[in-house]
Design a protein around this motif. Structure first.
Motif, PDB file in Angstrom:
ATOM      1  N   GLY A   1     -29.095  32.810  19.690  1.00 38.40           N
ATOM      2  CA  GLY A   1     -29.783  33.701  18.760  1.00 38.40           C
ATOM      3  C   GLY A   1     -30.363  34.936  19.439  1.00 38.40           C
ATOM      4  O   GLY A   1     -31.290  35.549  18.932  1.00 38.40           O
ATOM      5  N   LYS A   2     -29.797  35.359  20.604  1.00 34.91           N
ATOM      6  CA  LYS A   2     -30.291  36.566  21.285  1.00 34.91           C
ATOM      7  C   LYS A   2     -30.075  37.794  20.410  1.00 34.91           C
ATOM      8  O   LYS A   2     -30.990  38.544  20.108  1.00 34.91           O
ATOM      9  N   THR A   3     -28.838  38.003  19.976  1.00 35.64           N
ATOM     10  CA  THR A   3     -28.505  39.193  19.205  1.00 35.64           C
ATOM     11  C   THR A   3     -29.215  39.183  17.862  1.00 35.64           C
ATOM     12  O   THR A   3     -29.770  40.201  17.423  1.00 35.64           O
ATOM     13  N   THR A   4     -29.248  38.051  17.205  1.00 38.89           N
ATOM     14  CA  THR A   4     -29.918  37.929  15.904  1.00 38.89           C
ATOM     15  C   THR A   4     -31.398  38.271  16.062  1.00 38.89           C
ATOM     16  O   THR A   4     -31.974  38.951  15.219  1.00 38.89           O
TER      17      THR A   4
ATOM     18  N   LEU B   1     -26.735  45.628  25.735  1.00 37.32           N
ATOM     19  CA  LEU B   1     -26.214  45.477  27.105  1.00 37.32           C
ATOM     20  C   LEU B   1     -25.175  44.369  27.175  1.00 37.32           C
ATOM     21  O   LEU B   1     -24.844  43.886  28.258  1.00 37.32           O
ATOM     22  N   ASP B   2     -24.657  43.951  25.998  1.00 37.85           N
ATOM     23  CA  ASP B   2     -23.659  42.893  25.967  1.00 37.85           C
ATOM     24  C   ASP B   2     -22.298  43.510  25.660  1.00 37.85           C
ATOM     25  O   ASP B   2     -22.151  44.177  24.634  1.00 37.85           O
ATOM     26  N   PRO B   3     -21.294  43.313  26.513  1.00 39.25           N
ATOM     27  CA  PRO B   3     -19.968  43.888  26.252  1.00 39.25           C
ATOM     28  C   PRO B   3     -19.381  43.448  24.910  1.00 39.25           C
ATOM     29  O   PRO B   3     -18.509  44.107  24.366  1.00 39.25           O
TER      30      PRO B   3
ATOM     31  N   GLY C   1     -20.885  43.621  22.162  1.00 38.44           N
ATOM     32  CA  GLY C   1     -21.294  44.660  21.224  1.00 38.44           C
ATOM     33  C   GLY C   1     -21.721  44.145  19.862  1.00 38.44           C
ATOM     34  O   GLY C   1     -21.682  44.874  18.884  1.00 38.44           O
ATOM     35  N   ASN C   2     -22.194  42.891  19.781  1.00 43.11           N
ATOM     36  CA  ASN C   2     -22.584  42.321  18.489  1.00 43.11           C
ATOM     37  C   ASN C   2     -23.790  43.042  17.890  1.00 43.11           C
ATOM     38  O   ASN C   2     -23.855  43.244  16.674  1.00 43.11           O
ATOM     39  N   ALA C   3     -24.755  43.452  18.721  1.00 37.26           N
ATOM     40  CA  ALA C   3     -25.943  44.135  18.176  1.00 37.26           C
ATOM     41  C   ALA C   3     -25.529  45.478  17.591  1.00 37.26           C
ATOM     42  O   ALA C   3     -26.015  45.885  16.533  1.00 37.26           O
TER      43      ALA C   3
ATOM     44  N   ILE D   1     -33.850  45.049  24.635  1.00 35.02           N
ATOM     45  CA  ILE D   1     -32.562  45.032  25.319  1.00 35.02           C
ATOM     46  C   ILE D   1     -31.865  43.712  24.990  1.00 35.02           C
ATOM     47  O   ILE D   1     -32.380  42.637  25.312  1.00 35.02           O
ATOM     48  N   ASP D   2     -30.683  43.772  24.343  1.00 31.71           N
ATOM     49  CA  ASP D   2     -29.921  42.567  24.026  1.00 31.71           C
ATOM     50  C   ASP D   2     -29.016  42.240  25.214  1.00 31.71           C
ATOM     51  O   ASP D   2     -28.218  43.083  25.638  1.00 31.71           O
ATOM     52  N   CYS D   3     -29.139  41.036  25.765  1.00 29.09           N
ATOM     53  CA  CYS D   3     -28.400  40.661  26.973  1.00 29.09           C
ATOM     54  C   CYS D   3     -27.209  39.755  26.681  1.00 29.09           C
ATOM     55  O   CYS D   3     -27.203  39.040  25.685  1.00 29.09           O
TER      56      CYS D   3
HETATM   57 MG   LIG Z   1     -25.416  38.025  21.553  1.00 24.23          MG
END
Ligand SMILES: [Mg+2]
Ligand SMILES: Nc1ncnc2c1ncn2[C@@H]1O[C@H](COP(=O)(O)OP(=O)(O)OP(=O)(O)O)[C@@H](O)[C@H]1O
Ligand SMILES: Nc1ncnc2c1ncn2[C@@H]1O[C@H](COP(=O)(O)OP(=O)(O)OP(=O)(O)O)[C@@H](O)[C@H]1O
Ligand SMILES: [Mg+2]
Lengths: 257, 257
Positions: free
Chosen positions: A15-18, A39-41, A43-45, A127-129
């Motif tokens: 649930g990082k991006t959420t 910052l996640d390749p 690109g969900n965010a 920052i989304d990791c």
């Molecule tokens: Mg994510």
């Protein structure tokens, strides 16, 4: 100066991006100016906030690899008060591309700090990791003031927590002395399920006040919202998910008042 | 020769480890000799099969970095017919440690092939991959005959699929000409939920026969089983989760008969 929060956990799908999307939107709803750095390749965010994969000319890749000015990669989202630095799949080669750069751990920190604070009138930077303790997540840990750790109410999720805490301590000792844990957030909590209750009891017993009082329930509206390219606050404001993230924003703002 | 299957998807939390553990146990239950190689530094597959984190003297790290003989890192699990090569968190530095090794993509393939086939009397070798398209996952894609792709019935999960398919094609063209997709497995499927139904319709429409007819339902017994260090087949053999993985094993065995 803006408060910089990294949303990190190497365990996947917790649930990082959420959390990054909906907490950012909740801060913006309360009147704060917010920047979300993807910052996640994967690109969900970026997708969840309506930036099409084909519309990411300028991205966090340029920030880390080409060292462009932060201002030049920031763009508006549909949400008032919420800007984003989108990400692309190119970011997945950052580890390799930066291997010979001695300052490779502090590139993001320097990019944020170099920009004169007056220009950055944000109150919050999130920052989304990615799901890894790699160079991208380490850059976020070096750049941030606090780490927000989503903890899925599941057995495997607890297993990875001690490793993450070790890495945070190591970054505090070697690169970012002010780094602290903003809090641990229980996510996908299902009150009818023993496992969820057990994880909550264990977490509150072992981690005490580090665990936010706000708990994010499992709520299908949270997983539907990104397919409409909007935070749950706009997709279904009356949902349990929307209310939980608003309450989380209030809890964090009260802690930092 | 053993059939080598990589369980891979860079999207986090989609059910890679749950599939690797329970499919391996289901193959073993049907009488096959099975080896599970844990290639994820999180070590969830090792924990889920009862190998304590403190009891992993020999691991997949030694296989990749110290190039020890495969036989020397294999150990028995509590499950008859199922052996494992456990993993440790040291594996997370493999990308960096192997950066200057020209053959870094084929280390796992060579370790498996070097061992004389007579010694390796396994019918199936499963490889659990981390949530990333990094050197560890690429090693699995180069070493395997087929990739099993768990696809969570969620919006973000669909987004990453095309990137994974591109990487698979690239590995087929550059390093492993026989690499094919064993199948796409719908996981955490909730028949009451529109999103699950939509993802299934989309997947079957766009990917056709690549999608297994077996679908893994969301089933809490699957997430409870690892805390008892056993596959769901032993934890709750009558559960929907156990039946689904047995049926997946049958489907794969029938395809490869
Ligand atoms: Mg994510
Ligand atoms: N509270 C919740 N209730 C229901 N579904 C949720 C909830 N939180 C997240 N989800 C869904 O679960 C999946 C995983 O969440 P998400 O992608 O945010 O995790 P992540 O940690 O960012 O994953 P990754 O490790 O791949 O980056 C997504 O499909 C998301 O929509
Ligand atoms: N069908 C299912 N029903 C209910 N829970 C499930 C199911 N499959 C997996 N889970 C649970 O969901 C979580 C994520 O699954 P798992 O850890 O297997 O995914 P993963 O892809 O291996 O994650 P990572 O990307 O971190 O390696 C785990 O806590 C697991 O127990
Ligand atoms: Mg896993």
């Amino acid at each position: 100066a803006p408060k910089i929060l990294a949303v990190a956990n190497q365990k996947g799908g917790v649930g990082k991006t959420t959390t990054a999307i909906n907490l950012a939107a909740s801060f913006a709803r309360s009147g704060a100016a917010v920047l979300l750095i993807d910052l996640d390749p994967q690109g969900n965010a970026s997708t969840g906030l309506g930036i099409a994969a084909t519309d990411r000319e300028k991205s966090s890749y340029d920030l880390l690899i080409d060292k462009v000015n932060l201002q030049s990669v920031i763009r508006r989202t549909e949400i008032a008060g919420l800007d984003i630095v989108p990400s692309t799949v190119d970011l997945s080669s950052a580890d390799i591309e930066l291997i010979s750069n001695e300052k490779r751990l502090s590139i993001l920190r320097d990019a944020i700090r170099l920009t004169s604070i007056k220009e950055l009138e944000y109150q919050y930077i999130l920052i989304d990791c990615p799901p890894s303790l790699n160079l991208l997540t380490l850059n976020a840990l070096v750049a941030c003031d606090g780490v927000l750790i989503p903890l899925q109410s599941e057995f495997f999720a607890l297993e990875g927590l001690s490793q993450l805490m070790l890495s945070i301590r190591e970054v505090r000792q070697t690169a970012n002395p002010d780094l602290r844990i903003e809090g641990i957030l229980l996510t996908m909590y299902d009150a009818r399920n023993n496992l969820s209750q057990q994880v909550e009891t264990d977490a509150r017993h072992n981690l005490g006040d580090l665990v936010f009082s706000t708990v994010i329930p499992r709520n299908v509206r949270l997983s539907e919202a990104p397919s409409f390219a909007m935070p749950v606050l706009d997709y279904d404001p009356k949902s349990k998910g929307a209310k939980a993230y608003l309450s989380l924003a209030e809890e964090i703002m009260a802690r930092n008042a």
